[in-house]
Design a protein around this motif. Structure first.
Motif, PDB file in Angstrom:
ATOM      1  N   CYS A 136      -4.918  11.664   3.278  1.00 16.71           N
ATOM      2  CA  CYS A 136      -4.041  10.507   3.120  1.00 16.71           C
ATOM      3  C   CYS A 136      -4.651   9.649   2.024  1.00 16.71           C
ATOM      4  O   CYS A 136      -5.671   8.987   2.249  1.00 16.71           O
ATOM      5  CB  CYS A 136      -3.929   9.739   4.432  1.00 16.71           C
ATOM      6  SG  CYS A 136      -3.011   8.183   4.308  1.00 16.71           S
ATOM      7  N   ALA A 137      -4.048   9.713   0.857  1.00 13.26           N
ATOM      8  CA  ALA A 137      -4.565   8.967  -0.288  1.00 13.26           C
ATOM      9  C   ALA A 137      -3.781   7.679  -0.452  1.00 13.26           C
ATOM     10  O   ALA A 137      -2.559   7.650  -0.317  1.00 13.26           O
ATOM     11  CB  ALA A 137      -4.456   9.807  -1.553  1.00 13.26           C
ATOM     12  N   ALA A 138      -4.490   6.616  -0.726  1.00 13.59           N
ATOM     13  CA  ALA A 138      -3.860   5.306  -0.829  1.00 13.59           C
ATOM     14  C   ALA A 138      -3.984   4.745  -2.235  1.00 13.59           C
ATOM     15  O   ALA A 138      -4.966   4.970  -2.929  1.00 13.59           O
ATOM     16  CB  ALA A 138      -4.498   4.340   0.153  1.00 13.59           C
ATOM     17  N   SER A 139      -2.952   3.999  -2.608  1.00 13.01           N
ATOM     18  CA  SER A 139      -2.964   3.378  -3.927  1.00 13.01           C
ATOM     19  C   SER A 139      -3.796   2.117  -3.955  1.00 13.01           C
ATOM     20  O   SER A 139      -4.293   1.718  -4.987  1.00 13.01           O
ATOM     21  CB  SER A 139      -1.530   3.044  -4.347  1.00 13.01           C
ATOM     22  OG  SER A 139      -0.971   2.108  -3.437  1.00 13.01           O
ATOM     23  N   GLU A 140      -3.934   1.511  -2.776  1.00 16.46           N
ATOM     24  CA  GLU A 140      -4.638   0.248  -2.678  1.00 16.46           C
ATOM     25  C   GLU A 140      -6.126   0.463  -2.852  1.00 16.46           C
ATOM     26  O   GLU A 140      -6.742   1.268  -2.177  1.00 16.46           O
ATOM     27  CB  GLU A 140      -4.359  -0.386  -1.304  1.00 16.46           C
ATOM     28  CG  GLU A 140      -5.012  -1.713  -1.058  1.00 16.46           C
ATOM     29  CD  GLU A 140      -4.464  -2.806  -1.953  1.00 16.46           C
ATOM     30  OE1 GLU A 140      -3.238  -2.882  -2.120  1.00 16.46           O
ATOM     31  OE2 GLU A 140      -5.277  -3.583  -2.459  1.00 16.46           O
ATOM     32  N   SER A 141      -6.730  -0.275  -3.699  1.00 14.93           N
ATOM     33  CA  SER A 141      -8.152  -0.073  -3.980  1.00 14.93           C
ATOM     34  C   SER A 141      -9.041  -0.556  -2.850  1.00 14.93           C
ATOM     35  O   SER A 141     -10.209  -0.241  -2.801  1.00 14.93           O
ATOM     36  CB  SER A 141      -8.535  -0.786  -5.271  1.00 14.93           C
ATOM     37  OG  SER A 141      -8.319  -2.179  -5.140  1.00 14.93           O
ATOM     38  N   VAL A 182       0.855  -1.185   0.000  1.00 16.44           N
ATOM     39  CA  VAL A 182       0.000   0.000   0.000  1.00 16.44           C
ATOM     40  C   VAL A 182       0.887   1.229   0.000  1.00 16.44           C
ATOM     41  O   VAL A 182       1.765   1.365   0.840  1.00 16.44           O
ATOM     42  CB  VAL A 182      -0.918   0.030   1.240  1.00 16.44           C
ATOM     43  CG1 VAL A 182      -1.755   1.292   1.242  1.00 16.44           C
ATOM     44  CG2 VAL A 182      -1.800  -1.206   1.274  1.00 16.44           C
ATOM     45  N   GLU A 183       0.670   2.124  -0.938  1.00 18.24           N
ATOM     46  CA  GLU A 183       1.383   3.390  -0.953  1.00 18.24           C
ATOM     47  C   GLU A 183       0.465   4.480  -0.433  1.00 18.24           C
ATOM     48  O   GLU A 183      -0.659   4.629  -0.908  1.00 18.24           O
ATOM     49  CB  GLU A 183       1.867   3.714  -2.368  1.00 18.24           C
ATOM     50  CG  GLU A 183       2.926   2.755  -2.885  1.00 18.24           C
ATOM     51  CD  GLU A 183       3.481   3.165  -4.241  1.00 18.24           C
ATOM     52  OE1 GLU A 183       4.254   2.387  -4.814  1.00 18.24           O
ATOM     53  OE2 GLU A 183       3.133   4.256  -4.720  1.00 18.24           O
ATOM     54  N   LEU A 184       0.962   5.239   0.534  1.00 19.27           N
ATOM     55  CA  LEU A 184       0.184   6.300   1.156  1.00 19.27           C
ATOM     56  C   LEU A 184       0.825   7.646   0.846  1.00 19.27           C
ATOM     57  O   LEU A 184       2.047   7.787   0.964  1.00 19.27           O
ATOM     58  CB  LEU A 184       0.112   6.101   2.667  1.00 19.27           C
ATOM     59  CG  LEU A 184      -0.449   4.765   3.159  1.00 19.27           C
ATOM     60  CD1 LEU A 184      -0.302   4.651   4.672  1.00 19.27           C
ATOM     61  CD2 LEU A 184      -1.897   4.602   2.744  1.00 19.27           C
ATOM     62  N   VAL A 185       0.007   8.625   0.491  1.00 18.05           N
ATOM     63  CA  VAL A 185       0.518   9.960   0.187  1.00 18.05           C
ATOM     64  C   VAL A 185      -0.302  10.980   0.963  1.00 18.05           C
ATOM     65  O   VAL A 185      -1.516  11.100   0.748  1.00 18.05           O
ATOM     66  CB  VAL A 185       0.449  10.277  -1.314  1.00 18.05           C
ATOM     67  CG1 VAL A 185       0.967  11.685  -1.580  1.00 18.05           C
ATOM     68  CG2 VAL A 185       1.244   9.244  -2.112  1.00 18.05           C
ATOM     69  N   ASP A 231     -13.163   8.131   3.425  1.00 20.77           N
ATOM     70  CA  ASP A 231     -14.038   8.043   2.259  1.00 20.77           C
ATOM     71  C   ASP A 231     -13.507   6.885   1.422  1.00 20.77           C
ATOM     72  O   ASP A 231     -12.577   7.053   0.637  1.00 20.77           O
ATOM     73  CB  ASP A 231     -14.022   9.350   1.476  1.00 20.77           C
ATOM     74  CG  ASP A 231     -15.016   9.366   0.333  1.00 20.77           C
ATOM     75  OD1 ASP A 231     -15.400   8.283  -0.153  1.00 20.77           O
ATOM     76  OD2 ASP A 231     -15.394  10.460  -0.106  1.00 20.77           O
ATOM     77  N   ASN A 232     -14.087   5.732   1.618  1.00 17.87           N
ATOM     78  CA  ASN A 232     -13.579   4.544   0.934  1.00 17.87           C
ATOM     79  C   ASN A 232     -13.759   4.639  -0.574  1.00 17.87           C
ATOM     80  O   ASN A 232     -12.963   4.080  -1.332  1.00 17.87           O
ATOM     81  CB  ASN A 232     -14.272   3.299   1.466  1.00 17.87           C
ATOM     82  CG  ASN A 232     -13.859   2.976   2.894  1.00 17.87           C
ATOM     83  OD1 ASN A 232     -12.763   3.353   3.323  1.00 17.87           O
ATOM     84  ND2 ASN A 232     -14.713   2.307   3.638  1.00 17.87           N
ATOM     85  N   ALA A 233     -14.773   5.351  -1.014  1.00 17.61           N
ATOM     86  CA  ALA A 233     -14.984   5.497  -2.450  1.00 17.61           C
ATOM     87  C   ALA A 233     -13.835   6.265  -3.091  1.00 17.61           C
ATOM     88  O   ALA A 233     -13.473   6.010  -4.244  1.00 17.61           O
ATOM     89  CB  ALA A 233     -16.303   6.195  -2.718  1.00 17.61           C
ATOM     90  N   LYS A 234     -13.258   7.191  -2.338  1.00 12.59           N
ATOM     91  CA  LYS A 234     -12.129   7.979  -2.835  1.00 12.59           C
ATOM     92  C   LYS A 234     -10.798   7.423  -2.365  1.00 12.59           C
ATOM     93  O   LYS A 234      -9.754   7.992  -2.665  1.00 12.59           O
ATOM     94  CB  LYS A 234     -12.269   9.436  -2.395  1.00 12.59           C
ATOM     95  CG  LYS A 234     -13.452  10.152  -3.015  1.00 12.59           C
ATOM     96  CD  LYS A 234     -13.470  11.619  -2.620  1.00 12.59           C
ATOM     97  CE  LYS A 234     -14.623  12.345  -3.298  1.00 12.59           C
ATOM     98  NZ  LYS A 234     -14.661  13.790  -2.934  1.00 12.59           N
ATOM     99  N   ASN A 235     -10.861   6.344  -1.593  1.00  8.31           N
ATOM    100  CA  ASN A 235      -9.636   5.725  -1.095  1.00  8.31           C
ATOM    101  C   ASN A 235      -8.780   6.693  -0.293  1.00  8.31           C
ATOM    102  O   ASN A 235      -7.546   6.705  -0.410  1.00  8.31           O
ATOM    103  CB  ASN A 235      -8.828   5.188  -2.275  1.00  8.31           C
ATOM    104  CG  ASN A 235      -8.371   3.774  -2.069  1.00  8.31           C
ATOM    105  OD1 ASN A 235      -8.975   3.013  -1.324  1.00  8.31           O
ATOM    106  ND2 ASN A 235      -7.281   3.425  -2.717  1.00  8.31           N
ATOM    107  N   THR A 236      -9.436   7.493   0.520  1.00 13.08           N
ATOM    108  CA  THR A 236      -8.763   8.573   1.223  1.00 13.08           C
ATOM    109  C   THR A 236      -9.249   8.667   2.670  1.00 13.08           C
ATOM    110  O   THR A 236     -10.432   8.456   2.946  1.00 13.08           O
ATOM    111  CB  THR A 236      -9.006   9.913   0.514  1.00 13.08           C
ATOM    112  OG1 THR A 236      -8.538   9.822  -0.836  1.00 13.08           O
ATOM    113  CG2 THR A 236      -8.262  11.049   1.211  1.00 13.08           C
TER     114      THR A 236
END
Length: 125
Positions: A22-27, A2-5, A73-78
């Motif tokens: 905190c945005a994640a690459s993992e879907s 998982v990449e977190l930004v 916000d799981n829909a935005k993965n954030t």
């Protein structure tokens, strides 16, 4: 993996507000336990807030209760950290962390597998 930004850090005056992201690459971020930590110069990394993946339950450090709000916000993965009534002592680099397991207590930073690079928050007049 998982990449977190993290993003959203800035210079703000005392009493001001910021929203960190905190945005994640993992879907499938919704399956991860997420926490925000912060570290000020010369100080230990401390747990700010956590949010569960299962029921959305949250935790806040006493020093931010009533001022900060964590949400996801799981829909935005954030995951977000809304910070109100900021104080100079909130100045630090803020990091988000994630793990598939439930971390108890959630403020043990060594238990988290994935970390972002951090975002600087400076509260100063």
């Amino acid at each position: 993996q998982v990449e977190l930004v993290e993003s959203g850090g800035a210079l703000v005056q005392p009493g001001g507000s910021l929203r960190l992201s905190c945005a994640a690459s993992e879907s499938t971020l919704d399956y991860y336990y997420i926490a925000w930590f912060r570290q000020a110069p010369g100080k230990e990394r401390e747990g700010v807030s956590c949010i569960s993946s299962s029921d959305g339950s949250t935790y806040y450090g006493d020093f931010v209760k009533g001022r900060f709000t964590i949400s996801r916000d799981n829909a935005k993965n954030t995951v977000y950290l809304l910070m109100n009534s900021l104080k100079p002592e909130d100045t630090a680099v803020y990091y988000c962390a994630a793990d598939y397991a439930t971390i108890v207590p959630c403020t043990v930073h060594s238990e988290y597998s994935y970390w972002g690079q951090g975002t600087q928050v400076t509260v100063s007049s």
